[in-house]
Enzyme design. Structure first.
Site, mmCIF file in Angstrom:
data_model
loop_
_atom_site.group_PDB
_atom_site.id
_atom_site.type_symbol
_atom_site.label_atom_id
_atom_site.label_comp_id
_atom_site.label_asym_id
_atom_site.label_seq_id
_atom_site.Cartn_x
_atom_site.Cartn_y
_atom_site.Cartn_z
ATOM 1 N N ASP A 1 0.880 -1.141 0.000
ATOM 2 C CA ASP A 1 0.000 0.000 0.000
ATOM 3 C C ASP A 1 0.937 1.214 0.000
ATOM 4 O O ASP A 1 1.839 1.303 0.846
ATOM 5 C CB ASP A 1 -0.826 -0.059 1.306
ATOM 6 C CG ASP A 1 -2.231 0.469 1.163
ATOM 7 O OD1 ASP A 1 -2.809 0.397 0.071
ATOM 8 O OD2 ASP A 1 -2.763 0.958 2.185
ATOM 9 N N SER B 1 -8.400 8.073 0.945
ATOM 10 C CA SER B 1 -8.863 7.106 1.950
ATOM 11 C C SER B 1 -8.578 7.563 3.379
ATOM 12 O O SER B 1 -9.026 6.925 4.329
ATOM 13 C CB SER B 1 -8.206 5.738 1.722
ATOM 14 O OG SER B 1 -6.862 5.722 2.181
ATOM 15 N N HIS C 1 -2.002 6.200 6.657
ATOM 16 C CA HIS C 1 -1.169 5.001 6.802
ATOM 17 C C HIS C 1 -0.421 4.772 5.495
ATOM 18 O O HIS C 1 -0.861 5.224 4.434
ATOM 19 C CB HIS C 1 -2.048 3.780 7.115
ATOM 20 C CG HIS C 1 -3.008 3.469 6.011
ATOM 21 N ND1 HIS C 1 -4.216 4.124 5.873
ATOM 22 C CD2 HIS C 1 -2.930 2.615 4.955
ATOM 23 C CE1 HIS C 1 -4.835 3.673 4.802
ATOM 24 N NE2 HIS C 1 -4.076 2.761 4.210
ATOM 25 N N LYS D 1 0.572 -0.029 -4.904
ATOM 26 C CA LYS D 1 -0.825 0.218 -5.296
ATOM 27 C C LYS D 1 -1.427 1.367 -4.499
ATOM 28 O O LYS D 1 -0.900 1.734 -3.446
ATOM 29 C CB LYS D 1 -1.662 -1.050 -5.120
ATOM 30 C CG LYS D 1 -1.759 -1.493 -3.698
ATOM 31 C CD LYS D 1 -2.544 -2.774 -3.579
ATOM 32 C CE LYS D 1 -2.453 -3.312 -2.179
ATOM 33 N NZ LYS D 1 -2.880 -2.364 -1.147
ATOM 34 N N GLU E 1 -8.926 4.865 -4.380
ATOM 35 C CA GLU E 1 -8.623 3.775 -3.454
ATOM 36 C C GLU E 1 -8.421 2.517 -4.289
ATOM 37 O O GLU E 1 -9.068 2.333 -5.328
ATOM 38 C CB GLU E 1 -9.778 3.577 -2.464
ATOM 39 C CG GLU E 1 -9.586 2.439 -1.469
ATOM 40 C CD GLU E 1 -8.322 2.551 -0.592
ATOM 41 O OE1 GLU E 1 -7.200 2.546 -1.152
ATOM 42 O OE2 GLU E 1 -8.471 2.625 0.634
ATOM 43 N N ALA F 1 -4.657 -6.979 4.586
ATOM 44 C CA ALA F 1 -5.473 -7.558 5.644
ATOM 45 C C ALA F 1 -6.539 -8.439 4.994
ATOM 46 O O ALA F 1 -7.024 -8.134 3.913
ATOM 47 C CB ALA F 1 -6.133 -6.458 6.461
ATOM 48 N N CYS G 1 -7.355 -5.825 1.583
ATOM 49 C CA CYS G 1 -6.498 -6.019 0.418
ATOM 50 C C CYS G 1 -6.338 -7.485 0.024
ATOM 51 O O CYS G 1 -6.263 -7.796 -1.163
ATOM 52 C CB CYS G 1 -5.159 -5.326 0.642
ATOM 53 S SG CYS G 1 -5.368 -3.522 0.574
#
Ligand code: VGL
Ligand code: ZN
Length: 187
Positions: free
Chosen positions: A50, A58, A69, A94, A101, A129, A133
């Protein structure tokens, strides 16, 4: 041929991180074992991350649902330091555009064309997670025609609602993914 997809095993998703996943650090041991197995077979290993700009849509200050994050270039976005990297692997970043998103490793990355190009027809998915994802990566892989195994002991969920992880696993299974444990992977 099988490929291993290691999804978002990054500091911010591990305990102490900005979007900590309960027991997120515990995926590292089974993931490392799998990576070494794939490496020994010279089968492709893909690491997704990420990788958001600081103003990502997001993030809650920008109207999104998550605390900031995995901001590109920060410590939180780095892979967990205990993660093993083989001598050859593919890195996929990504959700790199501020206004989009992207939970799936296939979204906007070219990953599907790469895998098909090198002859991959089956993917083994692990990481973080389960309910975001991992799930979206698995569902996209199925839609794209890959056989999919999800490694149940090498994934963990955010669990915004306590049963989200369990429901995500059930949904992946209903869509045709196989749930396996890390000691069951064959080639
Ligand atoms: C993820 C929430 C927000 C994930 C990424 O990697 O599952 N979850 N961004
Ligand atoms: Zn994110």
């Amino acid at each position: 041929m099988k490929a291993l997809l290691v999804v978002d095993v990054q500091n911010d998703f591990c305990p102490g991180g900005a979007l900590a996943v309960n027991e997120g650090n515990l995926v590292v041991e089974p993931v490392n074992r799998l990576v070494k197995q794939f490496e020994a077979e010279s089968f492709p290993v893909v690491f997704t991350r990420d990788w958001h700009p600081a103003n990502h849509v997001s993030f809650s200050p920008n109207g999104g649902i998550w605390p900031p994050h995995c901001v590109a270039g920060t410590k939180g976005a780095e892979f967990c330091s205990t993660l093993y990297f083989p001598s050859v692997s593919l890195l996929v970043s990504k959700a790199t555009a501020f206004d989009t998103e992207a939970y799936s490793g296939f979204q906007g990355t070219g990953l599907a064309s790469y895998l098909k190009e090198v002859g991959v027809d089956s993917v083994v998915v692990a990481g973080l997670a389960t309910d975001y994802c991992v799930k979206n990566t698995v569902l996209d892989a199925l839609t794209l025609g890959f056989a999919v195994e999800v490694v149940s002991d090498a994934v963990r969920a955010v669990n915004v609602n306590p049963t989200d992880g369990e429901e995500a696993l059930r949904e992946m299974e209903e869509r045709g993914a196989q749930l396996v444990t890390s000691n069951e992977i064959g080639f």
